[in-house]
Design an enzyme around this catalytic site. Structure first.
Site, PDB file in Angstrom:
ATOM      1  N   LYS A   1       0.793  -1.237   0.000  1.00  0.00           N
ATOM      2  CA  LYS A   1       0.000   0.000   0.000  1.00  0.00           C
ATOM      3  C   LYS A   1       0.821   1.283   0.000  1.00  0.00           C
ATOM      4  O   LYS A   1       0.348   2.344   0.388  1.00  0.00           O
ATOM      5  CB  LYS A   1      -0.992   0.045   1.184  1.00  0.00           C
ATOM      6  CG  LYS A   1      -1.821  -1.201   1.380  1.00  0.00           C
ATOM      7  CD  LYS A   1      -2.282  -1.840   0.101  1.00  0.00           C
ATOM      8  CE  LYS A   1      -3.343  -1.058  -0.627  1.00  0.00           C
ATOM      9  NZ  LYS A   1      -3.624  -1.703  -1.951  1.00  0.00           N
TER      10      LYS A   1
ATOM     11  N   HIS B 112       6.974  -7.190  -2.292  1.00  0.00           N
ATOM     12  CA  HIS B 112       6.697  -6.538  -1.008  1.00  0.00           C
ATOM     13  C   HIS B 112       7.614  -7.094   0.081  1.00  0.00           C
ATOM     14  O   HIS B 112       7.449  -6.762   1.256  1.00  0.00           O
ATOM     15  CB  HIS B 112       5.242  -6.768  -0.589  1.00  0.00           C
ATOM     16  CG  HIS B 112       4.251  -5.922  -1.336  1.00  0.00           C
ATOM     17  ND1 HIS B 112       4.484  -4.599  -1.647  1.00  0.00           N
ATOM     18  CD2 HIS B 112       3.008  -6.199  -1.822  1.00  0.00           C
ATOM     19  CE1 HIS B 112       3.431  -4.110  -2.283  1.00  0.00           C
ATOM     20  NE2 HIS B 112       2.530  -5.063  -2.415  1.00  0.00           N
TER      21      HIS B 112
ATOM     22  N   SER C  91      -4.781   2.629   4.263  1.00  0.00           N
ATOM     23  CA  SER C  91      -4.943   1.985   2.963  1.00  0.00           C
ATOM     24  C   SER C  91      -4.948   0.455   3.111  1.00  0.00           C
ATOM     25  O   SER C  91      -5.738  -0.247   2.479  1.00  0.00           O
ATOM     26  CB  SER C  91      -3.809   2.434   2.035  1.00  0.00           C
ATOM     27  OG  SER C  91      -3.916   1.833   0.774  1.00  0.00           O
TER      28      SER C  91
ATOM     29  N   PHE D  21      -9.438  -0.610  -5.317  1.00  0.00           N
ATOM     30  CA  PHE D  21      -7.984  -0.558  -5.307  1.00  0.00           C
ATOM     31  C   PHE D  21      -7.524   0.895  -5.427  1.00  0.00           C
ATOM     32  O   PHE D  21      -6.700   1.368  -4.647  1.00  0.00           O
ATOM     33  CB  PHE D  21      -7.352  -1.409  -6.422  1.00  0.00           C
ATOM     34  CG  PHE D  21      -5.871  -1.205  -6.405  1.00  0.00           C
ATOM     35  CD1 PHE D  21      -5.108  -1.814  -5.431  1.00  0.00           C
ATOM     36  CD2 PHE D  21      -5.257  -0.318  -7.273  1.00  0.00           C
ATOM     37  CE1 PHE D  21      -3.748  -1.559  -5.321  1.00  0.00           C
ATOM     38  CE2 PHE D  21      -3.902  -0.053  -7.168  1.00  0.00           C
ATOM     39  CZ  PHE D  21      -3.152  -0.682  -6.200  1.00  0.00           C
TER      40      PHE D  21
HETATM   41  P1  A3P Z   1      -5.109   4.522  -1.047  1.00  0.00           P
HETATM   42  O1  A3P Z   1      -5.732   3.261  -0.531  1.00  0.00           O
HETATM   43  O2  A3P Z   1      -4.670   5.446   0.052  1.00  0.00           O
HETATM   44  O3  A3P Z   1      -5.978   5.225  -2.051  1.00  0.00           O
HETATM   45  P2  A3P Z   1       0.052  -0.434  -3.674  1.00  0.00           P
HETATM   46  O4  A3P Z   1       0.074  -0.365  -5.151  1.00  0.00           O
HETATM   47  O5  A3P Z   1       1.431  -0.463  -3.093  1.00  0.00           O
HETATM   48  O6  A3P Z   1      -0.847  -1.499  -3.181  1.00  0.00           O
HETATM   49  O7  A3P Z   1      -0.543   0.986  -3.144  1.00  0.00           O
HETATM   50  C1  A3P Z   1      -1.904   1.301  -3.266  1.00  0.00           C
HETATM   51  C2  A3P Z   1      -2.144   2.757  -2.891  1.00  0.00           C
HETATM   52  O8  A3P Z   1      -1.572   3.587  -3.925  1.00  0.00           O
HETATM   53  C3  A3P Z   1      -3.641   3.106  -2.816  1.00  0.00           C
HETATM   54  O9  A3P Z   1      -3.739   4.119  -1.817  1.00  0.00           O
HETATM   55  C4  A3P Z   1      -3.883   3.647  -4.218  1.00  0.00           C
HETATM   56  O10 A3P Z   1      -5.010   4.472  -4.344  1.00  0.00           O
HETATM   57  C5  A3P Z   1      -2.594   4.447  -4.422  1.00  0.00           C
HETATM   58  N1  A3P Z   1      -2.360   4.744  -5.839  1.00  0.00           N
HETATM   59  C6  A3P Z   1      -2.372   3.897  -6.892  1.00  0.00           C
HETATM   60  N2  A3P Z   1      -2.158   4.557  -8.030  1.00  0.00           N
HETATM   61  C7  A3P Z   1      -1.993   5.869  -7.704  1.00  0.00           C
HETATM   62  C8  A3P Z   1      -1.752   7.051  -8.454  1.00  0.00           C
HETATM   63  N3  A3P Z   1      -1.646   7.038  -9.784  1.00  0.00           N
HETATM   64  N4  A3P Z   1      -1.639   8.228  -7.782  1.00  0.00           N
HETATM   65  C9  A3P Z   1      -1.753   8.262  -6.427  1.00  0.00           C
HETATM   66  N5  A3P Z   1      -1.987   7.176  -5.656  1.00  0.00           N
HETATM   67  C10 A3P Z   1      -2.108   5.988  -6.295  1.00  0.00           C
END
Ligand code: A3P
Length: 289
Positions: free
Chosen positions: A42, A102, A132, A248
């Protein structure tokens, strides 16, 4: 599937991360042109994965041909359809390989440490990470049940969540930050100035991008663009994500923690954070930008 997790080397993992696969990483052969993206869950890994894919493809936005999530090769995770881990699948893929994980830095295959594999580590402030991660547990069919928010927050602080302690994860890479092949990128910096982060990553990877190329990647990878793009928004994997629970592409902002933490939780969290992280000089931004 709310299977209970198992523990490997003191770190808890869901059943989609098999013990045999984790053991086999000891013998995973890296290649000189591999690129590895590492993050605690996240922290923006899929976002960074999309950015780096485009950097490696010279900003050709027609190149990502598979939906993110069905193909992001998390070294340790079982491929949904192939019934084997991505580490096994990666063995047969052509170079240059883009590898995601991860796992904390010290758990990566020895070749990543010894041979100077180009490594991008994405870090995000822990208050937004825990929020998140909580919502992600609610929607993911392969994660354990998070319980209520209060319980999840305390499990997170004690490191009793899948993929282990956030604190240990960032301290692990922080101890290696002087290595020339490692770039630590912060989620908050990507939010503030994505083109600058793209240029930094391209420099690490030795790729030349034109300025219009940088801008094209930045606009393709904005939150709104990735949220409306079915290839990147997680809507194509209903067998893994229950999109009715949460999304997501949930909020994608800095500072959403303020809507979840009570004042008392914030105080407890801060004092723990000061003892574990801030004293080592690693800094994060927590406030809405
Ligand atoms: P939130 O749940 O706070 O919205 P991962 O890919 O490591 O699982 O991380 C997921 C987090 O990154 C989520 O956060 C998601 O919304 C955010 N995320 C994914 N794409 C993004 C983007 N283009 N800009 C900003 N945040 C992004």
């Amino acid at each position: 599937n709310k299977n209970s997790p198992h523990v490997f080397n003191g770190v808890s993992f869901p059943s989609i991360v098999p013990v045999e696969g984790l053991k086999a990483l000891e013998n995973f052969e890296t290649r000189p042109d591999d690129v590895v993206i590492v993050s605690y869950p996240k922290s923006g890994l899929n976002w960074t994965y999309e950015v780096v894919t485009l950097i490696l493809n010279n900003a050709d936005i027609s190149k990502p041909k598979l939906p993110l999530f069905t193909h992001v090769p998390y070294l340790e995770v079982m491929h949904i359809e192939h019934g084997k881990t991505y580490a096994e699948i990666l063995r047969d893929l052509p170079s240059p390989r883009l590898i995601a994980t991860h796992l904390r830095y010290s758990m990566l295959p020895p070749g990543v440490h010894d041979n100077g594999t180009k490594t991008i580590y994405v870090a995000r402030n822990p208050k937004d990470v825990v929020v998140s991660y909580y919502h992600f547990h609610r929607m993911s069919r392969v994660h354990p049940d998070p319980g209520g928010w209060d319980k999840f927050l305390s499990d997170f602080m004690s490191g009793n969540v899948v993929w282990g302690s956030w604190y240990q994860h960032v301290l692990d890479v922080w101890a290696n930050r002087q290595k020339r092949n490692i770039l630590i990128v912060r989620y908050e910096d990507m939010k503030k100035d994505l083109p600058a982060a793209i240029r930094q990553m391209a420099a690490l990877l030795g790729r030349q991008l034109t300025e219009p190329g940088v801008q094209l990647i930045a606009s393709h990878c904005s939150f709104d663009s990735m949220k409306s793009n079915p290839m990147t928004n997680g809507s194509k994997v209903p067998m893994v994500f229950n999109n009715d629970e949460s999304q997501f592409m949930r909020k994608g902002v800095v500072g959403d923690w303020i809507n979840h933490f009570t004042v008392a939780q914030d105080r407890t969290f801060d004092s723990h954070y000061l003892r574990t992280i801030a004293v080592r000089g690693m800094e994060f931004e927590f406030e809405l930008i």
